[in-house]
Design a protein around this motif. Structure first.
Motif, PDB file in Angstrom:
ATOM      1  N   GLY A   4       0.841  -1.271  -0.025  1.00 25.38           N
ATOM      2  CA  GLY A   4       0.025  -0.141  -0.074  1.00 25.38           C
ATOM      3  C   GLY A   4       0.771   1.276  -0.051  1.00 25.38           C
ATOM      4  O   GLY A   4       0.205   2.369   0.164  1.00 25.38           O
ATOM      5  N   ILE A   5       2.232   1.261  -0.154  1.00 21.33           N
ATOM      6  CA  ILE A   5       2.864   2.624  -0.088  1.00 21.33           C
ATOM      7  C   ILE A   5       3.512   2.763  -1.510  1.00 21.33           C
ATOM      8  O   ILE A   5       3.939   2.160  -2.292  1.00 21.33           O
ATOM      9  N   ALA A   6       3.053   4.051  -1.629  1.00 19.41           N
ATOM     10  CA  ALA A   6       3.528   4.487  -2.820  1.00 19.41           C
ATOM     11  C   ALA A   6       4.560   5.693  -2.683  1.00 19.41           C
ATOM     12  O   ALA A   6       4.557   6.515  -1.634  1.00 19.41           O
ATOM     13  N   LEU A   7       5.699   5.449  -3.340  1.00 16.74           N
ATOM     14  CA  LEU A   7       7.092   6.362  -3.045  1.00 16.74           C
ATOM     15  C   LEU A   7       7.402   6.967  -4.159  1.00 16.74           C
ATOM     16  O   LEU A   7       7.488   6.696  -5.312  1.00 16.74           O
ATOM     17  N   TYR A   8       7.454   8.296  -3.970  1.00 20.61           N
ATOM     18  CA  TYR A   8       8.057   9.357  -4.963  1.00 20.61           C
ATOM     19  C   TYR A   8       9.386   9.757  -4.453  1.00 20.61           C
ATOM     20  O   TYR A   8       9.644  10.154  -3.117  1.00 20.61           O
ATOM     21  N   ALA A  49       4.772   8.032   0.569  1.00 19.12           N
ATOM     22  CA  ALA A  49       6.132   8.384   1.107  1.00 19.12           C
ATOM     23  C   ALA A  49       6.869   9.116   0.135  1.00 19.12           C
ATOM     24  O   ALA A  49       6.922   9.021  -1.150  1.00 19.12           O
ATOM     25  N   MET A  50       7.380  10.392   0.512  1.00 23.93           N
ATOM     26  CA  MET A  50       8.236  11.232  -0.532  1.00 23.93           C
ATOM     27  C   MET A  50       9.675  11.556  -0.093  1.00 23.93           C
ATOM     28  O   MET A  50       9.724  12.241   0.885  1.00 23.93           O
ATOM     29  N   LEU A  51      10.512  11.379  -0.845  1.00 27.09           N
ATOM     30  CA  LEU A  51      11.905  12.082  -0.698  1.00 27.09           C
ATOM     31  C   LEU A  51      12.022  13.243  -1.618  1.00 27.09           C
ATOM     32  O   LEU A  51      11.839  13.138  -2.979  1.00 27.09           O
ATOM     33  N   LEU A  52      12.130  14.412  -0.896  1.00 29.22           N
ATOM     34  CA  LEU A  52      11.908  15.742  -1.892  1.00 29.22           C
ATOM     35  C   LEU A  52      13.238  16.614  -1.834  1.00 29.22           C
ATOM     36  O   LEU A  52      13.720  16.663  -0.738  1.00 29.22           O
ATOM     37  N   GLU A  53      14.103  16.461  -3.055  1.00 31.69           N
ATOM     38  CA  GLU A  53      15.166  17.620  -2.729  1.00 31.69           C
ATOM     39  C   GLU A  53      15.024  18.858  -3.142  1.00 31.69           C
ATOM     40  O   GLU A  53      15.482  19.794  -2.405  1.00 31.69           O
ATOM     41  N   ARG A  95      -5.739  14.423   4.960  1.00 34.06           N
ATOM     42  CA  ARG A  95      -6.670  14.308   5.766  1.00 34.06           C
ATOM     43  C   ARG A  95      -7.413  12.961   5.506  1.00 34.06           C
ATOM     44  O   ARG A  95      -8.165  12.089   6.307  1.00 34.06           O
ATOM     45  N   CYS A  96      -6.963  12.309   4.211  1.00 32.67           N
ATOM     46  CA  CYS A  96      -7.540  10.869   3.930  1.00 32.67           C
ATOM     47  C   CYS A  96      -6.431   9.748   3.930  1.00 32.67           C
ATOM     48  O   CYS A  96      -6.559   8.441   4.256  1.00 32.67           O
ATOM     49  N   LYS A  97      -5.185  10.267   3.651  1.00 34.41           N
ATOM     50  CA  LYS A  97      -4.144   9.257   3.552  1.00 34.41           C
ATOM     51  C   LYS A  97      -2.673   9.744   4.266  1.00 34.41           C
ATOM     52  O   LYS A  97      -2.469  10.951   4.204  1.00 34.41           O
ATOM     53  N   PRO A  98      -2.015   9.074   5.224  1.00 33.39           N
ATOM     54  CA  PRO A  98      -0.767   9.475   5.453  1.00 33.39           C
ATOM     55  C   PRO A  98       0.112   9.785   4.539  1.00 33.39           C
ATOM     56  O   PRO A  98       0.284   9.139   3.636  1.00 33.39           O
ATOM     57  N   ILE A  99       1.037  10.827   4.876  1.00 38.51           N
ATOM     58  CA  ILE A  99       1.979  11.296   4.063  1.00 38.51           C
ATOM     59  C   ILE A  99       3.214  11.602   4.858  1.00 38.51           C
ATOM     60  O   ILE A  99       3.315  12.090   5.910  1.00 38.51           O
ATOM     61  N   VAL A 100       4.256  10.922   4.255  1.00 35.13           N
ATOM     62  CA  VAL A 100       5.384  10.998   5.078  1.00 35.13           C
ATOM     63  C   VAL A 100       6.467  11.452   4.196  1.00 35.13           C
ATOM     64  O   VAL A 100       6.612  11.011   2.900  1.00 35.13           O
ATOM     65  N   VAL A 101       7.338  12.482   4.747  1.00 38.62           N
ATOM     66  CA  VAL A 101       8.211  13.299   3.673  1.00 38.62           C
ATOM     67  C   VAL A 101       9.716  13.342   4.513  1.00 38.62           C
ATOM     68  O   VAL A 101       9.770  13.576   5.534  1.00 38.62           O
ATOM     69  N   THR A 108      14.107   5.731   7.987  1.00 44.57           N
ATOM     70  CA  THR A 108      12.910   6.170   8.824  1.00 44.57           C
ATOM     71  C   THR A 108      11.771   6.573   8.006  1.00 44.57           C
ATOM     72  O   THR A 108      10.805   6.195   8.173  1.00 44.57           O
ATOM     73  N   LEU A 109      12.096   7.200   6.728  1.00 43.00           N
ATOM     74  CA  LEU A 109      10.992   7.446   5.882  1.00 43.00           C
ATOM     75  C   LEU A 109      10.186   5.908   5.416  1.00 43.00           C
ATOM     76  O   LEU A 109       9.023   5.940   5.526  1.00 43.00           O
ATOM     77  N   LEU A 110      10.979   5.026   5.135  1.00 39.71           N
ATOM     78  CA  LEU A 110      10.436   3.771   4.801  1.00 39.71           C
ATOM     79  C   LEU A 110       9.827   3.039   5.929  1.00 39.71           C
ATOM     80  O   LEU A 110       8.740   2.306   5.969  1.00 39.71           O
ATOM     81  N   ASP A 111      10.315   3.119   7.051  1.00 42.59           N
ATOM     82  CA  ASP A 111      10.097   2.223   8.288  1.00 42.59           C
ATOM     83  C   ASP A 111       8.608   2.845   8.805  1.00 42.59           C
ATOM     84  O   ASP A 111       7.617   2.331   9.032  1.00 42.59           O
ATOM     85  N   VAL A 112       8.498   4.369   8.754  1.00 44.19           N
ATOM     86  CA  VAL A 112       7.245   4.897   9.493  1.00 44.19           C
ATOM     87  C   VAL A 112       6.328   4.788   8.446  1.00 44.19           C
ATOM     88  O   VAL A 112       5.053   4.329   8.621  1.00 44.19           O
ATOM     89  N   ALA A 113       6.664   4.649   6.908  1.00 44.08           N
ATOM     90  CA  ALA A 113       5.517   4.492   5.894  1.00 44.08           C
ATOM     91  C   ALA A 113       4.963   3.201   5.883  1.00 44.08           C
ATOM     92  O   ALA A 113       3.798   2.876   5.918  1.00 44.08           O
TER      93      ALA A 113
END
Length: 676
Positions: A128-132, A184-188, A205-211, A255-260
């Motif tokens: 269920g994780i989408a990674l950008y 999950a997003m890694l943003l430069e 509000r609908c899906k968790p976002i982790v950055v 941590t990004l991937l662990d929390v997601a």
């Protein structure tokens, strides 16, 4: 192409090659151009040399290809010539209604479609994780983590140079994707911060976002003419905006991937009360300390709840919390299982952490019981998260993988467990707030903008609805004395001269003037030392807690408001909170709660408490005013003195942008591009 046709991925679509010379590649037909492909093309994955990409893009436009992924590098990231080449292919794509991912990117993976249109070898497990990610290495890490920690992905997308589709476009796509549960997003970098903020606030509000936001370090603090400019740096604004949107912000990729993964496996933590079950008293105390250091609580359980747990423990065990099952390992399955069931059903705690250490980690019976109790709890509708703190040897690895496969997060050692559990807590983003309809007229100064006079700055801050101390402008010694007598003693005298920003540092401020003769002497001294014949005379405010209110217009996120503890130590303490404007009183109160020195607002050393509700109203009012003044580049009200009489601004600085810049902002608003 090997990735696309690998049998283990399960891609059911047709894969063909387009090549100017070859007629067959990897036993698949190759065509000279896209127009020769029977039935047309849905997706073009481009790996041609950069100089050939313009012609390839013309081919895509002519063939009405809806989407193209340009893996190839050698464009804007290489300099001016590459930027020109990139702009050329973008123009061709837009003219032909082709959407671009890239160039210079890792590519795209869709596990449900079995599509691996990327540089990465191997298909991650479906989940269920989408990674950008803007880093191709993290796209490849998705496969590694999928194998090692059974993390499942729905999509992996990397946009590289973001010539067309960017992080906000992909965020919105993930938000609408029914197969994605966590983003999950890694943003430069963030191209249009305000647009990203608005999208994230809606989706969170609908899906968790982790950055994970990289590039946060600063080689040195730039010299700044105001406290706001010094404290509201680009990095601080970005992180504040992400949190305001309801995003969980992490510091590293693991941590990004662990929390997601934790949020994909278990419900978010709602509340702060954590129960611990351990077969090691020392480890239980350690994880308790770590949880509390992150703002969570390990409360002592009530006597009735302890009484329900105590019968399964040995006489020398503890049911208080942490629950210590001791080393009586033959009874581990019963002790862990019964304690876990009781805690999940109790309303005294919000999450349970079984610590599986050495013997308890090695016993498959303990693993079986933990899995069974969590499954039974979910079957009866319980949504309390359960995270395992794993301190097991390699010999116990099969048990860890069984827990992960059952949807129970396992974190190595107490520090990691406390970190991930705290970051999995539910976060609240700010409610959308429409900017006030009132448009604030630009002050009539030169077209080049710059710092306003104190007289004009005080008038504008008063217009914003903030209380200001009475003042007068004087152009001579006699006028200064007359102003002081009109305002009433004691007064403050401040030098007024173009380019004089830090007046106190320059000796341009005189405090506590209680007689006319003192005002005259102060005027003479300032005029002689600084050459300032114009001064500002103010009634001196009563002592109180010194606060700072500020604002700046950020190039990426638009108007930002700052509030915190002020006075001469404001930059040394750096105790401020930031929010994107506009926002309401509730968000302003949350800003005050973030301050390390918030206890000062509640009264100390005999001082009365500050009216937080009134202060929050002032901050929110300022945020509305800033949102309606696109010409304002920077504002610094410091100090704002709070005492039993209320609040009063005693010093303010304002900087206005050039008039042409104002007009450009009015045309574009706070966002730069139209959402796709």
């Amino acid at each position: 192409m090997q990735n696309l046709i690998a049998p283990q991925t399960g891609f059911r679509g047709e894969v063909v090659a387009v090549h100017p010379k070859l007629t067959e590649i990897l036993d698949r037909p190759a065509y000279a151009n896209l127009s020769a492909v029977p039935g047309g093309v849905d997706l073009a994955v481009i790996v041609a040399p950069p100089g050939e990409i313009p012609a390839v893009m013309e081919d895509c436009a002519a063939g009405k290809v809806p989407v193209a992924i340009i893996i190839t590098g050698g464009f804007a990231e290489t300099g001016a010539a590459g930027r020109v080449l990139e702009e050329r292919i973008v123009a061709t794509a837009r003219a032909g209604d082709v959407r671009l991912i890239g160039p210079n990117c890792f590519g795209v993976i869709s596990t449900s479609a079995g599509l691996n249109a990327s540089l990465g070898i191997g298909m991650p497990a479906r989940g269920g994780i989408a990674l950008y990610t803007q880093s191709g290495a993290y796209g490849m890490a998705a496969f590694t983590q999928s194998q090692e920690d059974l993390i499942g992905f729905s999509r992996v997308v990397a946009c590289g140079n973001k010539a067309d589709l960017d992080e906000t476009d992909i965020l919105r796509a993930f938000g609408e994707d029914p197969e994605t549960r966590v983003i999950a997003m890694l943003l430069e970098s963030i191209g249009d911060g305000r647009r990203f903020f608005e999208a994230a606030r809606e989706i969170a509000r609908c899906k968790p976002i982790v950055v994970l936001k990289t590039g946060r370090g600063e080689a040195g603090r730039r010299a700044a003419a105001s406290h706001t400019a010094a404290l509201a740096s680009d990095t601080v604004i970005t992180l504040s905006a992400l949190r305001q949107a309801g995003i969980r912000v992490v510091d590293d990729g693991l941590t990004l991937l662990d929390v997601a993964a934790a949020l994909d496996r278990q419900p978010p933590l709602v509340g702060h009360r954590i129960a611990i079950i351990s077969n090691s008293g020392g480890t239980g105390v350690e994880i308790s300390d770590l949880l509390e250091s992150r703002g969570l609580q390990v409360p002592k359980l009530s006597e009735p709840l302890q009484a329900a747990i105590r019968p399964v423990l040995p006489a020398y065990g503890s049911a208080a919390n942490p629950i210590d099952v001791t080393t009586e390992w033959r009874r581990f399955p019963e002790m862990y299982g019964s304690s876990l069931a009781a805690l999940i059903d109790s309303d005294e705690v919000d999450a349970v952490v079984p610590v599986l250490l050495q013997r308890s980690a090695l016993m498959s019976e303990v693993t079986d019981r933990v899995i069974a109790e969590v499954a039974a709890a979910r079957a009866r509708g319980a949504q309390k998260p359960v995270h395992v703190c794993w301190v097991g040897s390699e010999a116990a690895e099969n048990n860890r993988r069984r827990l992960l496969a059952a949807g129970i997060p396992c974190h190595f050692w107490p520090a990691r467990t406390a970190q991930v559990l705290a970051l999995s807590a539910a976060v609240g983003g700010s409610e959308p707030r429409v900017a006030a309809a009132r448009r604030i007229a630009r002050p009539q100064i030169g077209v080049d903008g710059g710092w306003l006079s104190s007289d004009l700055a005080f008038a504008l801050i008063a217009d914003a609805g903030l209380p200001v101390t009475p003042w007068r402008i004087a152009g001579s010694r006699a006028e200064a004395i007359a102003a002081a007598e009109t305002l009433g003693f004691p007064v403050v005298l401040k030098a007024e001269r173009e380019g004089l920003i830090h007046k106190s540092d320059s000796g341009g401020v005189r405090l506590g003037l209680v007689r006319a003769v003192a005002v005259g002497e102060a005027y003479d001294d300032v005029a002689n030392r600084l050459g300032a014949t114009t001064v500002l005379v103010q009634r001196q405010a009563r002592p109180g807690v010194e606060l700072v209110l500020g604002a700046r217009r950020d190039a990426t996120f638009g108007p930002v408001v700052m509030a915190g503890l002020g006075g001469i130590w404001v930059e040394t303490l750096g105790d401020v909170a930031l929010r994107l404007a506009p926002f309401d009183e509730e968000e302003a109160l949350a800003m005050l709660d973030e301050l390390k020195g918030r206890a000062l607002l509640s009264g100390s050393r005999g001082r009365p408490a500050i009216d937080r509700a009134v202060l929050a109203s002032l901050i929110a009012r300022l945020s509305d005013w800033i949102a309606g003044a696109p010409w304002l580049e920077e504002l610094d009200a410091n100090p704002v003195i709070a005492n039993a009489d209320g609040f009063v601004v005693v010093d303010v600085r304002m900087r206005v942008s050039a008039q042409s810049h104002d007009q450009a902002q009015s045309r574009s608003g706070t966002g730069g591009r139209t959402p796709s």
